[in-house]
Design a protein around this motif. Structure first.
Motif: not given
Length: 99
Positions: A66, A69-70, A73
């Motif tokens: 997670q 992914q952050r 992004r």
């Protein structure tokens, strides 16, 4: 990420209760003087760390995915903003030359 943190806190609290019980029943040594509370907390930390490392491996992997992914992004958003700024900057330069 919150789930991993709460699970780790739960393991620590469980170890704290067990260590507290062992110290006050006399099965584990007491700290010196007023340091008994600190002794119990430190011993619980030392015991809970390897338990968390082994037991929460899958949850830790999920949390790290997670985070990755952050970060990806945010990097993509920053790159998009930079390219937009470059386009605007180039357009203003071209307009400045045309004037």
């Amino acid at each position: 990420m919150l789930r991993y943190t709460l699970m780790r806190l739960g393991i620590f609290v469980g170890c704290l209760v067990v260590v507290w019980g062992l110290v006050y029943s006399g099965l584990a040594p007491r700290g010196l003087g007023a340091s008994n509370g600190m002794w119990v907390i430190l011993l619980a930390l030392v015991i809970s760390a390897p338990i968390s490392f082994v037991v929460l491996r899958k949850e830790r992997d999920r949390a790290s995915e997670q985070i990755v992914q952050r970060v990806d992004r945010v990097k993509a958003n920053l790159d998009a903003n930079r390219s937009q700024e470059d386009v605007v900057d180039e357009a203003s330069r071209v307009q400045g030359r045309a004037s």
